[in-house]
Design a protein around this motif. Structure first.
Motif, short mmCIF file in Angstrom:
data_model
loop_
_atom_site.label_atom_id
_atom_site.label_comp_id
_atom_site.label_asym_id
_atom_site.label_seq_id
_atom_site.Cartn_x
_atom_site.Cartn_y
_atom_site.Cartn_z
N VAL A 743 104.02 85.62 122.07
CA VAL A 743 103.59 86.93 121.57
C VAL A 743 102.18 87.20 122.10
N TYR A 744 101.98 88.41 122.63
CA TYR A 744 100.68 88.84 123.15
C TYR A 744 100.21 90.07 122.39
N ASP A 745 98.89 90.25 122.29
CA ASP A 745 98.39 91.49 121.69
C ASP A 745 98.31 92.58 122.75
N ALA A 746 97.85 93.77 122.35
CA ALA A 746 97.85 94.93 123.26
C ALA A 746 96.91 94.74 124.43
N ALA A 747 95.91 93.82 124.31
CA ALA A 747 94.99 93.56 125.41
C ALA A 747 95.52 92.50 126.35
N GLY A 748 96.72 91.98 126.11
CA GLY A 748 97.30 90.97 126.98
C GLY A 748 96.88 89.55 126.63
N ARG A 749 96.24 89.35 125.46
CA ARG A 749 95.80 88.00 125.07
C ARG A 749 96.92 87.31 124.30
N LYS A 750 97.10 86.02 124.61
CA LYS A 750 98.14 85.26 123.92
C LYS A 750 97.77 85.10 122.44
N VAL A 751 98.76 85.41 121.56
CA VAL A 751 98.54 85.29 120.10
C VAL A 751 99.25 84.05 119.56
N ARG A 752 100.55 83.90 119.92
CA ARG A 752 101.32 82.79 119.35
C ARG A 752 102.39 82.37 120.35
N GLU A 753 102.46 81.07 120.62
CA GLU A 753 103.54 80.52 121.41
C GLU A 753 104.64 80.10 120.45
N VAL A 754 105.73 80.90 120.39
CA VAL A 754 106.77 80.71 119.40
C VAL A 754 107.76 79.62 119.83
N VAL A 755 108.16 79.63 121.10
CA VAL A 755 109.08 78.63 121.64
C VAL A 755 108.55 78.17 122.98
N SER A 756 108.64 76.86 123.25
CA SER A 756 108.25 76.34 124.55
C SER A 756 108.98 75.02 124.77
N GLY A 757 109.96 75.01 125.67
CA GLY A 757 110.64 73.78 125.98
C GLY A 757 112.12 73.96 126.16
N LEU A 758 112.80 72.84 126.33
CA LEU A 758 114.24 72.85 126.55
C LEU A 758 114.94 73.29 125.26
N THR A 759 115.84 74.26 125.37
CA THR A 759 116.49 74.87 124.19
C THR A 759 118.00 74.88 124.43
N PRO A 760 118.81 74.51 123.41
CA PRO A 760 120.25 74.43 123.60
C PRO A 760 120.90 75.81 123.73
N ALA A 761 122.11 75.83 124.27
CA ALA A 761 122.86 77.08 124.41
C ALA A 761 123.20 77.63 123.03
#
Length: 802
Positions: A743-761
């Motif tokens: 998730v990024y704010d309106a200025a393009g700054r990262k706010v929250r990394e919600v998912v990062s990595g290998l994810t199942p189908a």
């Protein structure tokens, strides 16, 4: 990155970036100098003219074949012979060809004339033109200017201003002792333009001889000669038009008819259609130096019978003359006041006929023994450079030179600078300007034995031999600066490590339009005075190289440290654009604080090209509804952005190409009425054609679930929208893969990394609690959820309320 190509003016050597121009002019007068011809037997009586590019063209009489022939060689500004080794043959006809003289053709080549014995019974007048590349341009062995009865001797030459020349000579067609003065004009193409065998300038009684010539500035010429019509030798002159008509009194105007002899006249233009003539004059019983100016209309303008330039004891001989550039002239001569030795003196005379320096002249050389055969050229600054053969060592003749200022001050080492002190005799020097305040001198030389060869040497305006100037060797990009600077590199002056005249620093200059310099000076800048530019003050200077003028702005300096090479990062005035490549010029100036001297490199000019692509557009978002994909993205910040390129394909792995490009929008939205869902790839392009990387998108609404697993990859719009407590982020994976959801704010700054990595189908639903990565609650506003998987990126916009 950028690349930079150095382009030098046509009048100078052309170098490529990364190459080094090694100067060939030596610096040692004892073992140096450049050999123009060391062929068998004798090469004698050289004469010289400028090539218009800082070098020179030299012609001489050559006996390598057993007869006297005419040869010629060009030497570059850097001191390199440019044509066939040993010289190009202008005439190798039967019999003897003698005493060549030379003038520029105005196109980098020259025209040479001589008296020619190919008829084996009498001498005639011939000429040949040679191109800047060393090719003879007229009839083989020369064009006949006069083959009349009797002998024609001692031609002299001046350019006609149209690529051709006017030649004058002494002519015995009317039988001895009635030697007369004739002239002929020859075109750039080698056609004689006036009466066959020449136009008579003087056919008065008795002997007229030793003609000397200068241009009248209007396509014609003025000729002066030694004239015995009254029984004594006097000095007369005549002007001839471009059409071949004698314009003054029939048989010429008397410049001096004083008692006794007036001999050996020499001439130069007065810059106003007339001329100034000097001669040696015996009216007092001893030879002295006189001069007279004659107007364009044929009227002598100074004291009747001439103005005395020197009346010193023991007499003066062989005056030669050059213009002072202000309507007057500078004359130098061999001076007998220390008789039986001879010295070299000079005097300047104004346009009004007043001697301007010390009475009886300024001493250029009063060294021991004999100095003789002086020749002279303008220094381009109101003064002159004089060279002569010098016997001060007492065993052989050498070649020396001295520069004298417009005010009459000798500027170089007392008694002159030695150009050649090699073994054997060096004699009969001939001189021409190097176009930069110095000179190039050629002479006949016996260093290799009793036979004479032809050698040459450059002496620059401060009296140093060869090329003290630094040489720009490359100008390369400063990497990753998005345009704006190049690194200029140069080879140092050979004086860099000299203990007496050592270089203290190098100053770097950048070319600017003249109006920019003028406006900057009005705003508080200043013109260069020869002193170090003041910090914080914009400093400018103007300069000419050949026919091209430059305005330079000082941009910085580098301390001289004796390094083998130097470099300096310089800002360019402008970068390339789609419409072209505006050039920026550079100059490197070597400075010697100890001797208050400076030397400028040849100017280099070129252009820079920006090769840095813009960043990929992000975030890239879109929706799909009723067969239309509505796409939007943030604007790029690059100032040189041209447009965007939008591509579409049927899988995430499609390769963007012109075939699948669907638009080149300049704004940040696009509607694609495709009728079905597609993968999209977006790039940014700058004005130079550089294309960024790609951002990938499958518009929301493309989830297609059938059975347990989704058939296609998809990412839904966050819900609810707007949200106040939690935002649901849903995506579907047809197979296990690596996912990032940020998730990024309106200025393009990262706010929250919600998912990062290998994810199942499968289908996934993530509840974001509206907190950032540090655990702090986010404020109300606009946010972007960016989902990336399998090489595709999908971004959705949503809002929060708090």
């Amino acid at each position: 990155m950028r690349t930079f190509r150095i382009v030098f003016p046509a009048c100078l050597l052309l170098l490529s970036a990364g190459t080094t121009a090694f100067a060939a002019w030596p610096h040692d007068p004892n073992n140096g100098n450049v050999a123009l011809c060391t062929a068998a037997s004798d090469q004698i009586f050289p004469t010289i003219t400028s090539d218009g590019a800082g070098g020179a063209i030299v012609t001489w009489q050559d006996v390598r074949s057993g007869n006297n022939d005419i040869y010629v060689q060009r030497i570059s500004a850097a001191g390199a012979p440019l044509w066939t080794a040993g010289g190009v043959a202008l005439c190798t006809a039967t019999g003897d060809q003698n005493i060549p003289t030379i003038t520029s053709d105005g196109a980098g080549g020259a025209i040479v004339t001589w008296h020619d014995g190919r008829s084996l019974s009498t001498f005639d007048i011939y000429a040949q033109r040679i191109s800047a590349a060393g090719a003879t341009m007229w009839t083989a062995n020369g064009v006949a200017l006069c083959t009349a009865a009797g002998n024609q001797f001692y031609p002299t030459i001046t350019p006609d201003g149209a690529g051709g020349a006017i030649v004058t000579w002494q002519d015995a067609r009317n039988g001895n002792p009635n030697i007369d003065i004739f002239a002929q004009r020859i075109s750039a193409a080698g056609a004689a333009l006036w009466t066959a065998d020449g136009v008579a300038l003087c056919s008065a009684a008795n002997i007229q001889q030793l003609p000397t010539i200068t241009s009248d500035g209007a396509g014609g010429a003025i000729v002066a000669w030694q004239d015995a019509r009254t029984g004594n030798d006097d000095v007369y002159a005549q002007r001839i038009s471009a059409a071949g008509a004698a314009l003054w009194t029939v048989n010429g105007v008397a410049l001096s008819a004083a008692t006794n002899l007036q001999t050996n006249p020499m001439i130069t233009s007065d810059g106003a259609g007339g001329a100034i003539v000097t001669w040696q004059d015996y009216r007092s019983g001893t030879s002295h130096i006189y001069a007279q100016r004659i107007s364009a209309g044929g009227g002598p303008t100074w004291t009747a019978d001439g103005v005395a330039l020197c009346l010193a004891a023991n007499g003066e001989l062989t005056p030669v003359i050059t213009s002072d550039g202000a309507g007057g002239a500078i004359v130098t001569w061999r001076d007998g006041r220390p008789y039986p030795a001879y010295d070299i003196y000079a005097q300047r005379i104004s346009a009004g006929g007043g001697p301007m320096w010390t009475a009886d002249g300024v001493a250029l050389c009063v060294a021991t023994n004999i100095q003789q055969n002086p020749t002279i050229t303008s220094d381009g600054a109101g003064g002159a450079i004089v060279t002569w053969q010098d016997f001060r060592g007492g065993t052989s003749y050498d070649i020396d030179a001295q520069r004298i200022s417009a005010a009459g001050a000798p500027l170089w080492t007392a008694d002159g600078v030695a150009l050649s002190t090699a073994a054997g005799d060096q004699a009969y020097p001939s001189i021409t300007s190097d176009g930069a305040g110095g000179a190039i001198v050629a002479w006949q030389d016996q260093r290799n034995g009793s036979a004479n060869d032809i050698y040459a040497q450059r002496i620059e305006r401060f009296g140093r031999l060869g090329n003290p100037e630094p040489v720009i060797t490359s100008a390369l990009d400063v990497p990753n600066d998005q345009g704006g600077k190049v690194k200029v590199a140069w080879s140092p002056s050979y004086l860099d490590a000299d203990p007496t005249y050592g270089i203290s620093s190098y100053w770097i200059w950048r070319s600017v339009p003249p109006n920019v310099a003028a406006e900057a000076i009005r705003a508080g800048g200043e013109m260069f005075t020869g002193l170090a530019p003041r910090p914080g003050v914009r400093t400018f200077k103007t300069q000419s190289f050949g026919a091209q003028s430059y305005s330079w702005e000082y941009v910085g300096s580098e301390v001289a440290r004796g390094f083998p090479s130097y470099s300096y990062a310089v800002s360019t005035l402008s970068d390339s654009v789609g419409a072209g490549n505006p050039p920026t010029g550079f100059l490197v100036e070597a400075n010697s604080a100890s001797s208050n001297a400076f030397w400028d490199s040849a100017p280099g000019s070129g252009y820079s090209v920006d090769n840095l692509p813009p960043s990929a557009p992000a975030p890239f978002a879109g929706t799909y509804s009723a067969g239309t994909a509505s796409l939007h993205w943030h604007a790029n910040s690059e100032a040189d952005l041209a447009n965007y390129r939008l591509y579409r394909g049927t899988s995430s792995s499609f390769t963007p190409s012109p075939a699948n490009r669907i638009g080149t929008p300049t704004d940040t939205t696009y509607s694609d009425t495709a009728g079905q869902t597609y993968w999209y790839k977006l790039s940014a392009v700058d004005t130079h054609g550089n294309e960024s990387g790609f951002t990938t998108l499958l518009p929301a609404g493309a989830l297609d679930v059938d059975g347990d697993l989704p058939l296609v990859l998809g990412f839904e719009r966050p819900s609810p929208n707007p949200c106040s407590v939690v935002a649901m982020l849903r995506f579907a994976l047809p197979r296990e893969t690596r996912v990032t959801l940020v998730v990024y704010d309106a200025a393009g700054r990262k706010v929250r990394e919600v998912v990062s990595g290998l994810t199942p189908a499968g289908d996934h639903a993530i509840a974001w609690d509206l907190r950032d990565d540090t655990g702090r609650a986010v404020g109300a506003g606009l946010y972007f959820a960016r989902f990336s998987a399998e090489g595709r990126t999908v971004t959705h916009r949503f809002a929060t309320l708090r």
